[in-house]
Design a protein around this motif. Structure first.
Motif, PDB file in Angstrom:
ATOM      1  N   PRO A 169      37.405  32.322  35.956  1.00 44.40           N
ATOM      2  CA  PRO A 169      37.324  33.738  36.321  1.00 44.40           C
ATOM      3  C   PRO A 169      38.117  34.605  35.346  1.00 44.40           C
ATOM      4  CG  PRO A 169      38.672  32.536  37.903  1.00 44.40           C
ATOM      5  CD  PRO A 169      38.126  31.531  36.949  1.00 44.40           C
ATOM      6  N   VAL A 170      37.539  35.759  34.975  1.00 48.51           N
ATOM      7  CA  VAL A 170      38.153  36.649  33.995  1.00 48.51           C
ATOM      8  C   VAL A 170      38.512  37.991  34.611  1.00 48.51           C
ATOM      9  CG1 VAL A 170      37.795  37.860  31.814  1.00 48.51           C
ATOM     10  CG2 VAL A 170      36.853  35.586  32.129  1.00 48.51           C
ATOM     11  N   ASP A 171      37.587  38.586  35.368  1.00 46.69           N
ATOM     12  CA  ASP A 171      37.763  39.952  35.843  1.00 46.69           C
ATOM     13  C   ASP A 171      36.768  40.226  36.971  1.00 46.69           C
ATOM     14  OD1 ASP A 171      38.708  42.550  35.926  1.00 46.69           O
ATOM     15  OD2 ASP A 171      37.818  43.170  34.032  1.00 46.69           O
ATOM     16  N   VAL A 172      36.907  41.388  37.575  1.00 45.39           N
ATOM     17  CA  VAL A 172      35.895  41.910  38.492  1.00 45.39           C
ATOM     18  C   VAL A 172      35.214  43.033  37.730  1.00 45.39           C
ATOM     19  CG1 VAL A 172      35.487  43.122  40.647  1.00 45.39           C
ATOM     20  CG2 VAL A 172      37.194  41.315  40.547  1.00 45.39           C
ATOM     21  N   ALA A 173      33.886  43.010  37.675  1.00 46.46           N
ATOM     22  CA  ALA A 173      33.188  43.984  36.834  1.00 46.46           C
ATOM     23  C   ALA A 173      31.822  44.342  37.398  1.00 46.46           C
ATOM     24  CB  ALA A 173      33.016  43.410  35.426  1.00 46.46           C
ATOM     25  N   GLY A 174      31.362  45.513  37.002  1.00 46.78           N
ATOM     26  CA  GLY A 174      29.987  45.925  37.237  1.00 46.78           C
ATOM     27  C   GLY A 174      29.214  45.656  35.961  1.00 46.78           C
ATOM     28  N   VAL A 175      28.109  44.942  36.070  1.00 45.21           N
ATOM     29  CA  VAL A 175      27.343  44.523  34.891  1.00 45.21           C
ATOM     30  C   VAL A 175      25.867  44.856  35.097  1.00 45.21           C
ATOM     31  CG1 VAL A 175      26.735  42.566  33.409  1.00 45.21           C
ATOM     32  CG2 VAL A 175      28.990  42.651  34.482  1.00 45.21           C
ATOM     33  N   ALA A 176      25.259  45.502  34.102  1.00 47.17           N
ATOM     34  CA  ALA A 176      23.838  45.853  34.166  1.00 47.17           C
ATOM     35  C   ALA A 176      22.975  44.606  33.999  1.00 47.17           C
ATOM     36  CB  ALA A 176      23.501  46.869  33.076  1.00 47.17           C
ATOM     37  N   PHE A 177      21.760  44.654  34.539  1.00 46.24           N
ATOM     38  CA  PHE A 177      20.844  43.515  34.431  1.00 46.24           C
ATOM     39  C   PHE A 177      20.507  43.173  32.983  1.00 46.24           C
ATOM     40  CE2 PHE A 177      19.316  44.639  38.875  1.00 46.24           C
ATOM     41  CZ  PHE A 177      20.017  43.604  39.470  1.00 46.24           C
ATOM     42  N   ASP A 178      20.526  44.165  32.079  1.00 47.99           N
ATOM     43  CA  ASP A 178      20.180  43.892  30.678  1.00 47.99           C
ATOM     44  C   ASP A 178      21.400  43.464  29.842  1.00 47.99           C
ATOM     45  OD1 ASP A 178      21.445  46.337  30.612  1.00 47.99           O
ATOM     46  OD2 ASP A 178      19.870  47.366  29.497  1.00 47.99           O
ATOM     47  N   ASP A 179      22.559  43.321  30.455  1.00 47.30           N
ATOM     48  CA  ASP A 179      23.775  42.861  29.776  1.00 47.30           C
ATOM     49  C   ASP A 179      23.766  41.335  29.747  1.00 47.30           C
ATOM     50  OD1 ASP A 179      26.490  42.019  29.266  1.00 47.30           O
ATOM     51  OD2 ASP A 179      27.173  44.004  29.879  1.00 47.30           O
ATOM     52  N   PRO A 180      24.022  40.701  28.601  1.00 46.57           N
ATOM     53  CA  PRO A 180      24.020  39.232  28.533  1.00 46.57           C
ATOM     54  C   PRO A 180      25.060  38.573  29.445  1.00 46.57           C
ATOM     55  CG  PRO A 180      24.282  40.198  26.332  1.00 46.57           C
ATOM     56  CD  PRO A 180      24.250  41.318  27.306  1.00 46.57           C
ATOM     57  N   ARG A 181      26.117  39.314  29.826  1.00 50.89           N
ATOM     58  CA  ARG A 181      27.148  38.754  30.705  1.00 50.89           C
ATOM     59  C   ARG A 181      26.687  38.607  32.149  1.00 50.89           C
ATOM     60  NH1 ARG A 181      31.896  42.653  30.516  1.00 50.89           N
ATOM     61  NH2 ARG A 181      30.150  44.064  30.858  1.00 50.89           N
TER      62      ARG A 181
END
Length: 78
Positions: A37-49
């Protein structure tokens, strides 16, 4: 609404336009024996993460909405 404040795909509350755009949750990175685990984040569907997120919430984009004041609560017809 069919359930406790949940809008289902076949319902559009107040006729507004919205679409899912990503997720929010625990972000991981590759580790030696398992993901770390690294962080809590909001990530878009087109983001590779996005494949490294253990999602807890769906993020929606509102395209059309109406701002209402809290002094006069709105009732929803049944």
């Amino acid at each position: 609404m069919k359930g406790r404040g949940i809008a289902y795909a076949d319902e559009r509350p107040y006729g507004r336009d919205f679409a899912p755009v990503g997720v929010r949750g625990a972000l991981y990175r590759p580790g030696f024996s398992s993901p770390v685990p690294v962080d809590v984040a909001g990530v878009a569907f087109d983001d590779p993460r996005v494949r490294w997120v253990r999602a807890g919430q769906l993020v929606m984009r509102l395209r059309a909405f109406t701002v209402v004041g809290l002094e006069a609560p709105r009732t929803v017809g049944r």
